[in-house]
Design a protein around this motif. Structure first.
Motif, mmCIF file in Angstrom:
data_model
loop_
_atom_site.group_PDB
_atom_site.id
_atom_site.type_symbol
_atom_site.label_atom_id
_atom_site.label_comp_id
_atom_site.label_asym_id
_atom_site.label_seq_id
_atom_site.Cartn_x
_atom_site.Cartn_y
_atom_site.Cartn_z
ATOM 1 N N GLU A 22 0.814 -1.198 0.000
ATOM 2 C CA GLU A 22 0.000 0.000 0.000
ATOM 3 C C GLU A 22 0.857 1.260 0.000
ATOM 4 N N SER A 23 2.082 1.154 0.486
ATOM 5 C CA SER A 23 2.907 2.341 0.601
ATOM 6 C C SER A 23 3.554 2.746 -0.713
ATOM 7 N N SER A 24 3.432 1.905 -1.770
ATOM 8 C CA SER A 24 4.060 2.246 -3.038
ATOM 9 C C SER A 24 3.128 3.020 -3.955
ATOM 10 N N ALA A 25 2.269 2.342 -4.740
ATOM 11 C CA ALA A 25 1.474 3.039 -5.748
ATOM 12 C C ALA A 25 0.007 3.252 -5.434
ATOM 13 N N PRO A 26 -0.696 2.313 -4.799
ATOM 14 C CA PRO A 26 -2.140 2.447 -4.680
ATOM 15 C C PRO A 26 -2.616 3.755 -4.079
ATOM 16 N N ALA A 27 -1.881 4.348 -3.135
ATOM 17 C CA ALA A 27 -2.341 5.597 -2.529
ATOM 18 C C ALA A 27 -2.479 6.689 -3.583
ATOM 19 N N LEU A 28 -1.514 6.753 -4.512
ATOM 20 C CA LEU A 28 -1.585 7.734 -5.573
ATOM 21 C C LEU A 28 -2.731 7.423 -6.518
ATOM 22 N N CYS A 29 -2.989 6.172 -6.781
ATOM 23 C CA CYS A 29 -4.077 5.783 -7.677
ATOM 24 C C CYS A 29 -5.421 6.263 -7.145
ATOM 25 N N HIS A 30 -5.555 6.338 -5.836
ATOM 26 C CA HIS A 30 -6.811 6.813 -5.259
ATOM 27 C C HIS A 30 -6.931 8.329 -5.373
ATOM 28 N N GLN A 31 -5.808 9.023 -5.496
ATOM 29 C CA GLN A 31 -5.854 10.476 -5.586
ATOM 30 C C GLN A 31 -6.092 10.957 -7.009
ATOM 31 N N GLU A 32 -5.533 10.258 -7.985
ATOM 32 C CA GLU A 32 -5.611 10.727 -9.365
ATOM 33 C C GLU A 32 -7.030 10.915 -9.893
ATOM 34 N N PRO A 33 -7.976 9.996 -9.594
ATOM 35 C CA PRO A 33 -9.317 10.199 -10.115
ATOM 36 C C PRO A 33 -9.991 11.485 -9.658
ATOM 37 N N LEU A 34 -9.497 12.095 -8.569
ATOM 38 C CA LEU A 34 -10.089 13.354 -8.133
ATOM 39 C C LEU A 34 -9.924 14.419 -9.205
ATOM 40 N N VAL A 35 -8.801 14.378 -9.893
ATOM 41 C CA VAL A 35 -8.580 15.300 -10.999
ATOM 42 C C VAL A 35 -9.194 14.743 -12.268
ATOM 43 N N ALA A 36 -9.065 13.437 -12.476
ATOM 44 C CA ALA A 36 -9.608 12.819 -13.683
ATOM 45 C C ALA A 36 -11.125 12.910 -13.727
ATOM 46 N N ALA A 37 -11.764 13.147 -12.577
ATOM 47 C CA ALA A 37 -13.225 13.291 -12.549
ATOM 48 C C ALA A 37 -13.670 14.586 -13.208
ATOM 49 N N HIS A 38 -12.715 15.471 -13.486
ATOM 50 C CA HIS A 38 -12.944 16.664 -14.288
ATOM 51 C C HIS A 38 -13.765 17.751 -13.612
ATOM 52 N N ASP A 39 -13.734 17.835 -12.298
ATOM 53 C CA ASP A 39 -14.244 19.055 -11.683
ATOM 54 C C ASP A 39 -13.103 20.042 -11.493
ATOM 55 N N MET A 40 -11.879 19.572 -11.682
ATOM 56 C CA MET A 40 -10.661 20.380 -11.644
ATOM 57 C C MET A 40 -10.463 21.099 -10.317
ATOM 58 N N ALA A 41 -11.140 20.642 -9.287
ATOM 59 C CA ALA A 41 -11.013 21.292 -7.982
ATOM 60 C C ALA A 41 -9.576 21.253 -7.485
ATOM 61 N N ALA A 42 -8.896 20.134 -7.715
ATOM 62 C CA ALA A 42 -7.516 20.009 -7.249
ATOM 63 C C ALA A 42 -6.611 21.026 -7.936
ATOM 64 N N MET A 43 -6.820 21.229 -9.226
ATOM 65 C CA MET A 43 -5.997 22.195 -9.955
ATOM 66 C C MET A 43 -6.315 23.618 -9.507
ATOM 67 N N ALA A 44 -7.589 23.907 -9.307
ATOM 68 C CA ALA A 44 -7.990 25.261 -8.912
ATOM 69 C C ALA A 44 -7.414 25.638 -7.551
ATOM 70 N N ALA A 45 -7.205 24.648 -6.688
ATOM 71 C CA ALA A 45 -6.677 24.908 -5.354
ATOM 72 C C ALA A 45 -5.166 25.100 -5.353
ATOM 73 N N ASP A 46 -4.515 24.804 -6.455
ATOM 74 C CA ASP A 46 -3.063 24.891 -6.553
ATOM 75 C C ASP A 46 -2.645 26.338 -6.831
ATOM 76 N N PRO A 47 -1.908 26.960 -5.927
ATOM 77 C CA PRO A 47 -1.472 28.348 -6.138
ATOM 78 C C PRO A 47 -0.710 28.547 -7.451
ATOM 79 N N ALA A 48 0.064 27.536 -7.850
ATOM 80 C CA ALA A 48 0.829 27.643 -9.090
ATOM 81 C C ALA A 48 -0.107 27.742 -10.297
ATOM 82 N N PHE A 49 -1.192 26.972 -10.260
ATOM 83 C CA PHE A 49 -2.175 27.026 -11.345
ATOM 84 C C PHE A 49 -2.894 28.373 -11.333
#
Length: 285
Positions: A22-49
Motif C-alpha cells: 500500500e505504501s508504493s502506488a495504490p495511494a496515488l491511484c486513489h488520488q488521481e481520479p479526483l482530478v480525472a473526474a474533471h471538476d478540476m477542484a484540485a488544480m484550482a486549489a493549486d497556487p501555481a495554477f
C-alpha cells in the motif's frame, strides 16, 4: 512450540506485507481520479495554477443575445446566453466559459461565432449559476465549488434545450475546454464536433471510445497548467480509443486566446480562430 512459532510468523506476514504494498502506488491511484473526474477542484486549489491566470482587463459587451433559463435533470434551473439562428435550425454550438464564469468576454466570443456561423444557434452555458469572478482568487473558489454533479446537470440541460434532433458541436477555453469534451461525450449521437482550447483532457480511454466525433485541440507550449506532456498523452489515449484528434500547439501561454488576458497573443489567437472556424463550418455545414 512449533505451532506458536507458525502462528507468529503467519501474523507477521498478514500484518506487514500489505502495508509494504500500500505504501508504493495504490495511494496515488486513489488520488488521481479526483482530478480525472474533471471538476478540476484540485488544480484550482493549486497556487501555481492560479498564478497562470492574470487578472482580466475590464471589458463590457454590448451586442445581440439574450439570457435564457432551462430545466436541468437535478430538478433545478440553469441559464445561458443565447443567440438564435436567423432561420429555423437544428444546428447548435454550445459554448463553455473559462474559469472566470459567463462574463462579457465569453458573451462576445459567442456573438462572434454566431456571426461567423450563419444558420447555427449558439448557447453559452452559465456553469456557475450566475456567479462571475473578477479576481483569480474568486475564480479559484468558484471552480473548486462547482460540483461534478451540477456541472453535468447543466450540460445535460443545455443539450436537452437544443432538442431531440439537434446536431451539436461544442467549444470551450481552459475550464470550458475540459467541459467541451465532456459535452461531446454527454451528447452522444447528437455530437458532430468538439473544440478544446487548453482544457484538461479526458484520460479514461473507455470513455473516449464512446465519442461520436473527432476533436480539435488547441494548446500552448508554454502552458504549465496543461503542459505539452499532458497533450501528448491525450493524443495517445485518443489513438488507443480509435478516435481522431488534431492538435495545434502554439508558442504561447495558458489563456493566450483571451483578449482580456494581459498575456494575450493576437497572432496565435487569430490563427487558432481561423482553424476553429473552418473546423466548425465543416462540422455544422
Amino acid at each position: 512450540m512449533k505451532t506458536i512459532l507458525l502462528l507468529v510468523l503467519t501474523y507477521m506476514l498478514y500484518m506487514f506485507t500489505p502495508l509494504e504494498k500500500e505504501s508504493s502506488a495504490p495511494a496515488l491511484c486513489h488520488q488521481e481520479p479526483l482530478v480525472a473526474a474533471h471538476d478540476m477542484a484540485a488544480m484550482a486549489a493549486d497556487p501555481a495554477f492560479q498564478e497562470l491566470h492574470e487578472q482580466p482587463l475590464a471589458f463590457h459587451y454590448q451586442g445581440p443575445g439574450e439570457l435564457i433559463t432551462f430545466p436541468t435533470p437535478d430538478g433545478k434551473k440553469a441559464s445561458g446566453f443565447f443567440l438564435k439562428s436567423a432561420q429555423p435550425s437544428d444546428k447548435w454550438l454550445i459554448v463553455y466559459q473559462e474559469w472566470w464564469g459567463l462574463n462579457d468576454h465569453i458573451k462576445q466570443q459567442a456573438s462572434k461565432l454566431h456571426k461567423d456561423l450563419p444558420g447555427v444557434n449558439v448557447l453559452a452555458l452559465d456553469m456557475y449559476d450566475g456567479q462571475v469572478a473578477t479576481t483569480r482568487e474568486d475564480a479559484a473558489k468558484l471552480m473548486q465549488g462547482a460540483s461534478a454533479d451540477r456541472l453535468a446537470a447543466i450540460t445535460q440541460g443545455g443539450i436537452a434545450y437544443a432538442g431531440k434532433k439537434a446536431k451539436i458541436a461544442s467549444i470551450g477555453w481552459c475550464f470550458g475546454g475540459m467541459l467541451s469534451l465532456q459535452n461531446a461525450l454527454a451528447a452522444g449521437d447528437k455530437t458532430v464536433g468538439c473544440v478544446i482550447y487548453y482544457g484538461r483532457p479526458e484520460e479514461d480511454v473507455e470513455k473516449l471510445k464512446t465519442l461520436k466525433t473527432d476533436v480539435l485541440g488547441i494548446f500552448g507550449s508554454q502552458d504549465q497548467g496543461i503542459p505539452p506532456a499532458m497533450v501528448e498523452k491525450f493524443e495517445q489515449n485518443m489513438k488507443a480509443a480509435g478516435k481522431q484528434v488534431t492538435i495545434k500547439m502554439y508558442d504561447a501561454m495558458h489563456g493566450f486566446a483571451n483578449p482580456s488576458n494581459p498575456k494575450h497573443d493576437p497572432a496565435a489567437t487569430a490563427d487558432a480562430y481561423t482553424l476553429t472556424l473552418n473546423y466548425l463550418k465543416k462540422k455544422l455545414g
